[in-house]
Design a protein around this motif. Structure first.
Motif, PDB file in Angstrom:
ATOM      1  N   SER A 138      23.216  41.900  -3.763  1.00  0.00           N
ATOM      2  CA  SER A 138      22.713  40.524  -3.782  1.00  0.00           C
ATOM      3  C   SER A 138      22.512  40.095  -2.337  1.00  0.00           C
ATOM      4  CB  SER A 138      23.692  39.575  -4.489  1.00  0.00           C
ATOM      5  OG  SER A 138      24.958  39.598  -3.858  1.00  0.00           O
ATOM      6  N   SER A 139      21.487  39.274  -2.078  1.00  0.00           N
ATOM      7  CA  SER A 139      21.175  38.926  -0.692  1.00  0.00           C
ATOM      8  C   SER A 139      20.539  37.554  -0.616  1.00  0.00           C
ATOM      9  CB  SER A 139      20.228  39.963  -0.078  1.00  0.00           C
ATOM     10  OG  SER A 139      18.949  39.891  -0.699  1.00  0.00           O
ATOM     11  N   ARG A 140      20.565  37.006   0.597  1.00  0.00           N
ATOM     12  CA  ARG A 140      19.846  35.760   0.884  1.00  0.00           C
ATOM     13  C   ARG A 140      19.370  35.819   2.333  1.00  0.00           C
ATOM     14  NH1 ARG A 140      25.293  33.870   1.159  1.00  0.00           N
ATOM     15  NH2 ARG A 140      25.812  33.133   3.258  1.00  0.00           N
ATOM     16  N   SER A 154      19.933  42.964  -7.355  1.00  0.00           N
ATOM     17  CA  SER A 154      19.531  44.134  -8.118  1.00  0.00           C
ATOM     18  C   SER A 154      20.683  44.601  -8.985  1.00  0.00           C
ATOM     19  CB  SER A 154      19.080  45.267  -7.193  1.00  0.00           C
ATOM     20  OG  SER A 154      20.204  45.819  -6.522  1.00  0.00           O
ATOM     21  N   SER A 155      20.343  45.338 -10.013  1.00  0.00           N
ATOM     22  CA  SER A 155      21.347  45.938 -10.883  1.00  0.00           C
ATOM     23  C   SER A 155      20.872  47.324 -11.285  1.00  0.00           C
ATOM     24  CB  SER A 155      21.595  45.074 -12.124  1.00  0.00           C
ATOM     25  OG  SER A 155      20.399  44.925 -12.875  1.00  0.00           O
ATOM     26  N   VAL A 156      21.816  48.203 -11.531  1.00  0.00           N
ATOM     27  CA  VAL A 156      21.500  49.592 -11.864  1.00  0.00           C
ATOM     28  C   VAL A 156      22.329  49.991 -13.077  1.00  0.00           C
ATOM     29  CG1 VAL A 156      21.386  51.963 -11.009  1.00  0.00           C
ATOM     30  CG2 VAL A 156      21.178  50.056  -9.403  1.00  0.00           C
ATOM     31  N   ASN A 157      21.671  50.599 -14.079  1.00  0.00           N
ATOM     32  CA  ASN A 157      22.406  51.211 -15.173  1.00  0.00           C
ATOM     33  C   ASN A 157      21.850  52.601 -15.414  1.00  0.00           C
ATOM     34  OD1 ASN A 157      20.072  50.928 -16.837  1.00  0.00           O
ATOM     35  ND2 ASN A 157      20.672  48.819 -17.312  1.00  0.00           N
ATOM     36  N   VAL A 158      22.188  53.195 -16.521  1.00  0.00           N
ATOM     37  CA  VAL A 158      21.805  54.579 -16.773  1.00  0.00           C
ATOM     38  C   VAL A 158      20.294  54.754 -16.809  1.00  0.00           C
ATOM     39  CG1 VAL A 158      21.974  56.501 -18.397  1.00  0.00           C
ATOM     40  CG2 VAL A 158      23.955  55.005 -18.019  1.00  0.00           C
ATOM     41  N   TYR A 172      17.745  52.042 -16.160  1.00  0.00           N
ATOM     42  CA  TYR A 172      16.851  51.123 -15.462  1.00  0.00           C
ATOM     43  C   TYR A 172      17.438  50.671 -14.123  1.00  0.00           C
ATOM     44  CZ  TYR A 172      14.103  50.682 -19.736  1.00  0.00           C
ATOM     45  OH  TYR A 172      13.314  50.941 -20.828  1.00  0.00           O
ATOM     46  N   TYR A 173      16.509  50.382 -13.223  1.00  0.00           N
ATOM     47  CA  TYR A 173      16.818  49.701 -11.968  1.00  0.00           C
ATOM     48  C   TYR A 173      16.043  48.397 -11.976  1.00  0.00           C
ATOM     49  CZ  TYR A 173      16.584  48.428  -7.038  1.00  0.00           C
ATOM     50  OH  TYR A 173      16.643  47.742  -5.854  1.00  0.00           O
ATOM     51  N   GLU A 174      16.735  47.279 -11.765  1.00  0.00           N
ATOM     52  CA  GLU A 174      16.090  45.964 -11.804  1.00  0.00           C
ATOM     53  C   GLU A 174      16.298  45.225 -10.492  1.00  0.00           C
ATOM     54  OE1 GLU A 174      16.246  44.883 -16.587  1.00  0.00           O
ATOM     55  OE2 GLU A 174      17.270  43.604 -15.126  1.00  0.00           O
ATOM     56  N   LEU A 175      15.249  44.562 -10.054  1.00  0.00           N
ATOM     57  CA  LEU A 175      15.293  43.760  -8.841  1.00  0.00           C
ATOM     58  C   LEU A 175      14.718  42.386  -9.146  1.00  0.00           C
ATOM     59  CD1 LEU A 175      15.664  43.429  -5.746  1.00  0.00           C
ATOM     60  CD2 LEU A 175      13.353  44.338  -5.484  1.00  0.00           C
ATOM     61  N   ASN A 176      15.474  41.337  -8.876  1.00  0.00           N
ATOM     62  CA  ASN A 176      15.033  39.957  -9.089  1.00  0.00           C
ATOM     63  C   ASN A 176      14.952  39.245  -7.747  1.00  0.00           C
ATOM     64  OD1 ASN A 176      15.145  39.512 -12.212  1.00  0.00           O
ATOM     65  ND2 ASN A 176      17.026  40.601 -11.701  1.00  0.00           N
ATOM     66  N   THR A 177      13.848  38.529  -7.532  1.00  0.00           N
ATOM     67  CA  THR A 177      13.601  37.894  -6.238  1.00  0.00           C
ATOM     68  C   THR A 177      13.094  36.476  -6.426  1.00  0.00           C
ATOM     69  OG1 THR A 177      12.977  40.038  -5.304  1.00  0.00           O
ATOM     70  CG2 THR A 177      12.371  38.088  -4.048  1.00  0.00           C
ATOM     71  N   GLU A 178      13.578  35.573  -5.597  1.00  0.00           N
ATOM     72  CA  GLU A 178      13.055  34.212  -5.480  1.00  0.00           C
ATOM     73  C   GLU A 178      12.818  33.926  -4.008  1.00  0.00           C
ATOM     74  OE1 GLU A 178      15.780  31.485  -7.193  1.00  0.00           O
ATOM     75  OE2 GLU A 178      15.524  32.219  -9.261  1.00  0.00           O
ATOM     76  N   LEU A 179      11.707  33.258  -3.701  1.00  0.00           N
ATOM     77  CA  LEU A 179      11.467  32.924  -2.298  1.00  0.00           C
ATOM     78  C   LEU A 179      10.657  31.644  -2.176  1.00  0.00           C
ATOM     79  CD1 LEU A 179       8.313  33.592  -1.261  1.00  0.00           C
ATOM     80  CD2 LEU A 179       9.105  35.927  -1.543  1.00  0.00           C
ATOM     81  N   ASN A 180      10.813  31.003  -1.032  1.00  0.00           N
ATOM     82  CA  ASN A 180      10.059  29.797  -0.698  1.00  0.00           C
ATOM     83  C   ASN A 180       9.597  29.906   0.752  1.00  0.00           C
ATOM     84  OD1 ASN A 180      10.399  27.669  -3.023  1.00  0.00           O
ATOM     85  ND2 ASN A 180      12.403  28.640  -2.767  1.00  0.00           N
ATOM     86  N   LEU A 181       8.319  29.614   0.979  1.00  0.00           N
ATOM     87  CA  LEU A 181       7.746  29.661   2.321  1.00  0.00           C
ATOM     88  C   LEU A 181       6.955  28.386   2.567  1.00  0.00           C
ATOM     89  CD1 LEU A 181       6.981  31.133   4.964  1.00  0.00           C
ATOM     90  CD2 LEU A 181       5.045  32.119   3.713  1.00  0.00           C
ATOM     91  N   ARG A 182       7.309  27.691   3.649  1.00  0.00           N
ATOM     92  CA  ARG A 182       6.589  26.482   4.049  1.00  0.00           C
ATOM     93  C   ARG A 182       6.062  26.688   5.468  1.00  0.00           C
ATOM     94  NH1 ARG A 182       9.867  21.755   4.704  1.00  0.00           N
ATOM     95  NH2 ARG A 182       7.897  20.617   4.732  1.00  0.00           N
ATOM     96  N   ILE A 183       4.750  26.465   5.644  1.00  0.00           N
ATOM     97  CA  ILE A 183       4.126  26.524   6.966  1.00  0.00           C
ATOM     98  C   ILE A 183       3.306  25.248   7.139  1.00  0.00           C
ATOM     99  CG2 ILE A 183       2.647  27.845   8.524  1.00  0.00           C
ATOM    100  CD1 ILE A 183       3.089  30.279   6.773  1.00  0.00           C
ATOM    101  N   ARG A 195      25.319  41.603   0.105  1.00  0.00           N
ATOM    102  CA  ARG A 195      26.538  42.208  -0.446  1.00  0.00           C
ATOM    103  C   ARG A 195      26.127  43.424  -1.256  1.00  0.00           C
ATOM    104  NH1 ARG A 195      31.198  38.758  -3.181  1.00  0.00           N
ATOM    105  NH2 ARG A 195      31.625  38.571  -0.933  1.00  0.00           N
ATOM    106  N   ILE A 196      26.670  44.569  -0.889  1.00  0.00           N
ATOM    107  CA  ILE A 196      26.326  45.822  -1.537  1.00  0.00           C
ATOM    108  C   ILE A 196      27.563  46.346  -2.259  1.00  0.00           C
ATOM    109  CG2 ILE A 196      25.439  48.160  -1.208  1.00  0.00           C
ATOM    110  CD1 ILE A 196      24.159  47.176   1.381  1.00  0.00           C
ATOM    111  N   HIS A 197      27.404  46.664  -3.513  1.00  0.00           N
ATOM    112  CA  HIS A 197      28.525  47.130  -4.320  1.00  0.00           C
ATOM    113  C   HIS A 197      28.653  48.647  -4.225  1.00  0.00           C
ATOM    114  CE1 HIS A 197      29.105  43.172  -6.221  1.00  0.00           C
ATOM    115  NE2 HIS A 197      27.786  43.086  -6.110  1.00  0.00           N
ATOM    116  N   GLY A 198      29.877  49.091  -4.006  1.00  0.00           N
ATOM    117  CA  GLY A 198      30.125  50.521  -3.893  1.00  0.00           C
ATOM    118  C   GLY A 198      30.869  50.858  -2.615  1.00  0.00           C
TER     119      GLY A 198
END
Length: 448
Positions: free
Chosen positions: A238-240, A105-109, A111-122, A257-260
Motif C-alpha cells: 500500500s502506498s501514498r 495491491s493484493s496477491v493470491n494464487v 490473481y494480482y490486483e492493483l488499485n489506484t486513486e489519484l488527483n492532479l491539479r495544475i 508499506r510492503i508485506h513480507g
C-alpha cells in the motif's frame, strides 16, 4: 496551450540540471564511519559527509528517507523539500501543481490486483486550470494466463485555455484508438470499451482495456514462463504520494508499506533484474513503436551496474537485515551540504559472534575495492562502538579505531554471552524443578 505545464517541466529540469552540473564543491569533509557492534552478532553502520557547495540555484533542500523493518512487513518513507531563487512575477509564468495518489495491491494464487486513486491539479494566475482525478482504477492480472484487465474512470475539470483539452477528448474514441493500434501492429492491447461524456467545463472518460502480457513478452523476446513466476512472487503493498510545486518551492512525500520479508524481496529484485536486463532494449523498442518515439538510446553501462548488483547479491547471500530502523538525511542550507546515513541492524547469516559479522563486512569491502576500482577503500579508518559487554581488541589491545583491512585480525568477545546463557539455564532448570515438584505432589495426593 492550456495551463503552462511546459513551464513546470522546464523549471523542474532546470533545477535538476543546475543542481547536478553547476554546483562547485568546496572543502568537503568525511567523518570517520562508525560501526556499532552488538552482542547478538549484529552491527549498524553510520556514515557522515559534509561539504560547501557554491553556485547552485537551490538555497535550501532536504531529503529524508526511513526504512522501518517489522516482522511481517517493512515501511519506506521518503520526504523532501526544495527552495530556489527562481522568481515568479504575478501574472507571468507562475505555475502551481498539486498531486496525490493512493495505491494498493493484493496477491493470491490466481490473481494480482492493483488499485489506484489519484488527483492532479495544475493552475496558474491567469485563470487557467486543469484538475484530473481517477477515483478508482483497477488492474487485475490472471497470473496463469498473464491476461490482465485495466478499468476505471478519469474526470477532468478545465478553465481558461485548458478547455482545449476537452475538445481533444471529443475526438478520442474507441474506433480511432483501434485504428491506431492496428496501424502499429499492437496486438497485445485491446480496448473493450471507451465512453466520453462532456458537459461545460467537465469531462468523464470511462474505459476498460485488456492487456495480453504473453503477446507483449513474445514480441519483446521475453520468457513468459519465467515472468509468470515473478508475478506470482510479487508482494502486496500500500502506498501514498503527495507533491506540491509553486515555481519557488517543491515539497513531496512518498510512503510505501510492503508485506513480507525485506531480505527475500531484495533477492527477488536482483533475480528479476538479472532475468530481464539483457532484454530490456527489446521491451523499450516495442513500447517505442507504440508511441512512435525513442524512449532510450542506450542502457546503463553493463560493467558498473553488473558489479554493483554483484555486490548487492553477495550482501543478500551473506547477511540478514533485522527488525530495526535505517535513516538517510541529505540537507543543503546556505551552501552547506550534509549527508547522514544510519543502516538498519545487519547480521551475518548463521553468525555465532559479532566477529563473524565484522569479518563478512570486510569481505564485502574487499570485493568492492576490486570490482569498483576503489584503490584505498581498505585503508579507510572506521570507529568501532561496541555495546556494553562487547570487547574488541587488536593484538591483545582494546581498540576504538582501525583500518578496514585490520578487521580480520580483530578479537571480538562478548562478556554478556556466558552470563546470559548461564542465566537462561538457571531459569530453565528452576522452572523444570517447580513443574516436576508440582507433578509429584499432585500424583501423591491422587494416590492418597
Amino acid at each position: 496551450m492550456g495551463v503552462n505545464v511546459r513551464n513546470f517541466y522546464k523549471y523542474l529540469c532546470t533545477i535538476l540540471i543546475l543542481l547536478l552540473y553547476s554546483a562547485t564543491l568546496m572543502a568537503s569533509t568525511t567523518q570517520i564511519p562508525r560501526i556499532h557492534v552488538y552482542s547478538d552478532g549484529s552491527v549498524t553502520v553510520e556514515l557522515s559527509y559534509s561539504s560547501v557547495i557554491r553556485n547552485t540555484i537551490a538555497k535550501k533542500a532536504l531529503l529524508q528517507g526511513e526504512l522501518n523493518i517489522e516482522d511481517s512487513y517493512y515501511d519506506v518513507l521518503v520526504n523532501g523539500s526544495l527552495g530556489t531563487d527562481i522568481n515568479c512575477e504575478q501574472g507571468f509564468n507562475c505555475t502551481y501543481v498539486e498531486f496525490s495518489s493512493n495505491a494498493s495491491s493484493s496477491v493470491n494464487v490466481d490473481y494480482y490486483e492493483l488499485n489506484t486513486e489519484l488527483n492532479l491539479r495544475i493552475w496558474d494566475d491567469k485563470g487557467n486550470a486543469l484538475n484530473t482525478s481517477i477515483t478508482s482504477m483497477k488492474y487485475r492480472l490472471n497470473t496463469s494466463s498473464l491476461v490482465g484487465s485495466l478499468r476505471g474512470a478519469i474526470e477532468f475539470y478545465a478553465t481558461g485555455e485548458s478547455k482545449q483539452l476537452l475538445g481533444f477528448l471529443i475526438a478520442v474514441n474507441k474506433p480511432l484508438i483501434d485504428q491506431y493500434l492496428a496501424m502499429h501492429n499492437v496486438t497485445w492491447i485491446k480496448v473493450n470499451s471507451l465512453t466520453t461524456t462532456i458537459s461545460d467545463n467537465k469531462a468523464r472518460v470511462e474505459f476498460e482495456v485488456e492487456l495480453n502480457n504473453v503477446k507483449l513478452f513474445e514480441r519483446a523476446g521475453l520468457n513468459a514462463t519465467l515472468i509468470k513466476q515473478y508475478y506470482e512472487k510479487t508482494p502486496s503493498f500500500s502506498s501514498r504520494v503527495l507533491i506540491y510545486y509553486d515555481t519557488l518551492n517543491m515539497f513531496f512525500e512518498a510512503f510505501i508499506r510492503i508485506h513480507g520479508d525485506v531480505n527475500e524481496h531484495i533477492k527477488y529484485a536482483i533475480d528479476a533484474y538479472n532475468l530481464t536486463h539483457m532484454q530490456l532494449r527489446e521491451l523499450m523498442h516495442a513500447a517505442s513503436e507504440l508511441m512512435n518515439t525513442r524512449i532510450m538510446e542506450s542502457l546503463p553501462g553493463a560493467v558498473n551496474v553488473g558489479s554493483i548488483l554483484g555486490l548487492i547479491k553477495e550482501f543478500t547471500d551473506n547477511f540478514n537485515i533485522l527488525k530495526s530502523r535505517g535513516v538517510l538525511v541529505l540537507e543543503l542550507s546556505d551552501e552547506f551540504l550534509t549527508l547522514n546515513v544510519s543502516t538498519p541492524r545487519l547480521i551475518k547469516r548463521d553468525s555465532r559472534s559479532p566477529g563473524d559479522t565484522l569479518l563478512a563486512l570486510y569481505d564485502i569491502a574487499a570485493k568492492a575495492q576490486r570490482e569498483l576500482k576503489a584503490e584505498t577503500l581498505l585503508d579507510t579508518v572506521v570507529e568501532l562502538v561496541p555495546e556494553k559487554g562487547v570487547k574488541i581488541a587488536l593484538n591483545g589491545t582494546e581498540v576504538q579505531q582501525v583500518k578496514i583491512r585490520d578487521i580480520p585480525d580483530l578479537e571480538v568477545t562478548s562478556t554478556q554471552d556466558l552470563g546470559s546463557q548461564l542465566l537462561q539455564l538457571i531459569i530453565v532448570v528452576s522452572v523444570l524443578f517447580v513443574l516436576v515438584t508440582a507433578i509429584l505432589i499432585a500424583y501423591k495426593h491422587k494416590r492418597i
